[in-house]
Enzyme design. Structure first.
Site, short mmCIF file in Angstrom:
data_model
loop_
_atom_site.label_atom_id
_atom_site.label_comp_id
_atom_site.label_asym_id
_atom_site.label_seq_id
_atom_site.Cartn_x
_atom_site.Cartn_y
_atom_site.Cartn_z
CG ASP A 1 -2.02 1.10 1.33
OD1 ASP A 1 -1.81 1.93 0.34
OD2 ASP A 1 -2.69 1.10 2.05
CG HIS B 1 6.24 -3.79 8.35
ND1 HIS B 1 5.17 -3.43 8.62
CD2 HIS B 1 6.32 -4.99 7.42
CE1 HIS B 1 4.32 -3.81 7.68
NE2 HIS B 1 4.99 -4.81 7.00
NE ARG C 1 20.18 -3.36 0.85
CZ ARG C 1 20.58 -4.36 0.64
NH1 ARG C 1 20.51 -5.12 -0.49
NH2 ARG C 1 21.65 -4.71 1.30
#
Length: 170
Positions: free
Chosen positions: A91, A98, A107
């Site tokens: 979202d 978090h 990543r």
């Protein structure tokens, strides 16, 4: 020299993740694609895994909830080479407690060249690709230079010079 590859089998290991405001979207998408998903190994974070298992009637490996470490568990599995692709309906309009974990998951997927779908359109493209159900040679990044780099230890006490010296306490 040829780049190293990971041979990804036709039966993929798919991580499914959704923020609370996107769970309904992921469930609807997964139900529509149930027959395709059922032929793969599925894992999901927290409540998403339970909802998917109940809706699809297929086994789903359930990890922790995202804020409780589930996103990090998915990232660890990527680094271990046990996740082949990620479907992550996140979202973008809602801050998450978090957020650093979410960024870390995205990543690490890029670090290891793992395909990630972040919305329904990209998930549709990914699941409809002929690569989903065929063997695929995923190029692995070459990180030997990084792994073998020499990093000088700054400000560390020279323990060899004085074996009785203790580490400073702060």
């Amino acid at each position: 020299m040829d780049a190293p590859v990971a041979v990804v089998t036709p039966r993929k290991r798919i991580a499914l993740v959704a923020h609370d405001n996107k769970k309904a979207d992921l469930l609807e998408w997964a139900q529509y694609n149930r027959d395709l998903l059922a032929s793969h190994e599925l894992l999901a974070t927290g409540t998403t895994g339970t909802l998917l298992e109940d809706a699809l009637h297929v086994p789903v490996v359930k990890l922790q909830s995202g804020p409780l470490g589930g996103d990090q568990q998915v990232g660890a599995r990527i680094a271990e080479g046990t996740v082949d692709l990620v479907i992550f309906f996140w979202d973008p309009l809602q801050p998450q407690p978090h957020d650093p974990d979410v960024k870390a998951l995205l990543r690490i997927a890029v670090v290891w060249n793992i395909p990630v779908a972040c919305n329904r359109a990209s998930a549709d493209y990914m699941i409809s690709s002929p690569l989903l159900t065929s063997e695929y040679e995923r190029q692995l990044p070459e990180y030997d230079t990084y792994r073998n780099r020499r990093v000088p230890a700054r400000d560390a006490p020279d323990m060899a010079a004085d074996p009785h010296r203790r580490w400073p306490h702060h």
